[in-house]
Design a protein around this motif. Sequence first.
Motif, PDB file in Angstrom:
ATOM      1  N   ALA A  31       0.831  -1.207   0.000  1.00 30.07           N
ATOM      2  CA  ALA A  31       0.000   0.000   0.000  1.00 30.07           C
ATOM      3  C   ALA A  31       0.862   1.252   0.000  1.00 30.07           C
ATOM      4  O   ALA A  31       0.570   2.235  -0.703  1.00 30.07           O
ATOM      5  N   LEU A  32       1.952   1.231   0.773  1.00 31.52           N
ATOM      6  CA  LEU A  32       2.874   2.375   0.783  1.00 31.52           C
ATOM      7  C   LEU A  32       3.508   2.576  -0.588  1.00 31.52           C
ATOM      8  O   LEU A  32       3.643   3.713  -1.067  1.00 31.52           O
ATOM      9  N   GLY A  95      -6.887  -2.035  -5.751  1.00 33.04           N
ATOM     10  CA  GLY A  95      -5.464  -2.098  -5.460  1.00 33.04           C
ATOM     11  C   GLY A  95      -5.187  -2.293  -3.979  1.00 33.04           C
ATOM     12  O   GLY A  95      -6.100  -2.335  -3.139  1.00 33.04           O
ATOM     13  N   ALA A  96      -3.903  -2.396  -3.640  1.00 33.10           N
ATOM     14  CA  ALA A  96      -3.506  -2.604  -2.247  1.00 33.10           C
ATOM     15  C   ALA A  96      -3.877  -1.412  -1.373  1.00 33.10           C
ATOM     16  O   ALA A  96      -4.279  -1.577  -0.217  1.00 33.10           O
ATOM     17  N   LEU A  97      -3.741  -0.199  -1.907  1.00 35.30           N
ATOM     18  CA  LEU A  97      -4.072   0.996  -1.135  1.00 35.30           C
ATOM     19  C   LEU A  97      -5.574   1.087  -0.895  1.00 35.30           C
ATOM     20  O   LEU A  97      -6.022   1.462   0.205  1.00 35.30           O
ATOM     21  N   ASP A  98      -6.367   0.733  -1.889  1.00 36.82           N
ATOM     22  CA  ASP A  98      -7.819   0.695  -1.723  1.00 36.82           C
ATOM     23  C   ASP A  98      -8.197  -0.314  -0.646  1.00 36.82           C
ATOM     24  O   ASP A  98      -9.030  -0.027   0.229  1.00 36.82           O
ATOM     25  N   ALA A  99      -7.596  -1.481  -0.663  1.00 34.20           N
ATOM     26  CA  ALA A  99      -7.900  -2.513   0.334  1.00 34.20           C
ATOM     27  C   ALA A  99      -7.560  -2.045   1.741  1.00 34.20           C
ATOM     28  O   ALA A  99      -8.314  -2.271   2.694  1.00 34.20           O
ATOM     29  N   ALA A 101      -7.351   1.104   2.772  1.00 28.21           N
ATOM     30  CA  ALA A 101      -8.286   2.169   3.158  1.00 28.21           C
ATOM     31  C   ALA A 101      -9.614   1.578   3.602  1.00 28.21           C
ATOM     32  O   ALA A 101     -10.237   2.067   4.562  1.00 28.21           O
ATOM     33  N   ARG A 102     -10.053   0.531   2.940  1.00 28.84           N
ATOM     34  CA  ARG A 102     -11.304  -0.118   3.365  1.00 28.84           C
ATOM     35  C   ARG A 102     -11.150  -0.729   4.756  1.00 28.84           C
ATOM     36  O   ARG A 102     -12.096  -0.735   5.549  1.00 28.84           O
ATOM     37  N   LEU A 117      -6.070   7.697   7.269  1.00 22.94           N
ATOM     38  CA  LEU A 117      -6.729   6.756   6.370  1.00 22.94           C
ATOM     39  C   LEU A 117      -5.802   6.374   5.222  1.00 22.94           C
ATOM     40  O   LEU A 117      -5.802   5.223   4.772  1.00 22.94           O
ATOM     41  N   HIS A 118      -5.032   7.331   4.750  1.00 17.45           N
ATOM     42  CA  HIS A 118      -4.093   7.107   3.650  1.00 17.45           C
ATOM     43  C   HIS A 118      -2.686   7.484   4.109  1.00 17.45           C
ATOM     44  O   HIS A 118      -2.519   8.331   4.993  1.00 17.45           O
TER      45      HIS A 118
END
Length: 464
Positions: A31-32, A95-99, A101-102, A117-118
């Motif tokens: 995610a990073l 994507g990994a960042l979306d996952a 954030a969820r 959150l991000h």
Amino acid sequence: MPSWPRPAPSPPDFAAIRAELGVPEDFPADALAEAEAAAARPPLPELDATDVELVTLDPPGSRDLDQAVHLAERNGGFRVTYAIADVGGFVRLGGALDAEARRRGQTVYSPDRRVPLHPTVLSEGAASLLPGQVTPAVVWTLDLDGDGELTTSDVRRARVRSRAQLDYPGVQAQADAGTLPGALALLPRIGRLLLERAADRGAIELGTPEQEVQPTPDGGWTLVFRGDLPVETWNAQISLLTGRCAAGLMLDGGVGILRTLPPARPQDVERLRLLAPALGVDWPAGASPGSVISGLDAGDPRHAAFLEEAATLLRGSGYTAFDGAPPAQPLHSGVAAPYAHVTAPLRRLVDRFGTEVCLALATGRGPGDELRAALPLLPELMATSDRRTHEVERAVVDATEAWLLHGREGDRFPAVALDEGTVVLDELAVRARCAGPLTPGTRVEVRLVEADVASRSVRFEVVT
């Protein structure tokens, strides 16, 4: 009670509270990596709105700047230009960042730090509407008539550049002195008009001060009751206006996610109306609960007790996703209109999805399958993160109350009874359970029975 002094406990450990309640602190490596790659290549739209002299308005020290605003007079009315951070341009669905954030749901704010959150490379960097930075944004253009009623609205992606980062205390001082900067010169006028229109709709805004933990110069912590400044209330009306526009766009398009709150139950309104005379609250015949509440002074003990009881009118909030038929109950009764969260995407997950739905509907193409598939998942994701956030906020306050009062067991305090089992102290911004006969809205003297830091427990009893 022992006569010898007890050693003072260590200050509250807010990191331990977050860990106990399952707040995710560190971001996964994938995610990073996604966030850093997106920050290195900001998705700047073709439409250039950098000529609009936007400014941001937030609490002092904020770096996650979701909104920038410019207010102008136009054709006997007003134009509100409201730029919102374009988080959807940086975060790829699936994507990994979306996952991640969820999984998080929202930014968690604690006295010692905020857990975003991000990743901050986005939330406090490339995606934040920082001054002087050309940034992708979702720009809402909202035209109002002279009475503050919406006439037309438009939403689209554009590149923007904020001119200044302003904070609430500073802007309030400028408003009081009549020296507001040009972009905000109309904020008091437009804010008051929007408040009047909200009252006409029957909106309910309690406006009660909230407990807030603040640092002290010696490295400790204290509690204060903090109410909104007028500029905060006016600024919030701009956000609410945008959320109402977003909800209308979704309902017209037959797809979206609303922030909903069912109408107050008639029996709760009637119980509140019958309680009003005992607490010195005037409730004229035919007046709505919102109009009665708007005239109260939270600093008056009896009014404070009434507002405590009025919270029962605002129970049952949630998120309602729909695709096809509109929801049976689309209203947010606090706003007294359909309403959607779209103005804080850096800090709240649902806003990114609501914004993407609005952009898709505004172009006439409608949201794609992947976006539609995510909508039904959001109510539970947000409910989970809301519960966790509220638990953290409550535990932080409880721990600070116990720490401030530890060693003072047996001491007496003047207080105000909020209900049959809760008091608020005069000396400290402490709100706690209390045993004994209590009449809401009356002044009492209470004795501290327990202040246990480990269990975050504070108890009082009425002095008879």
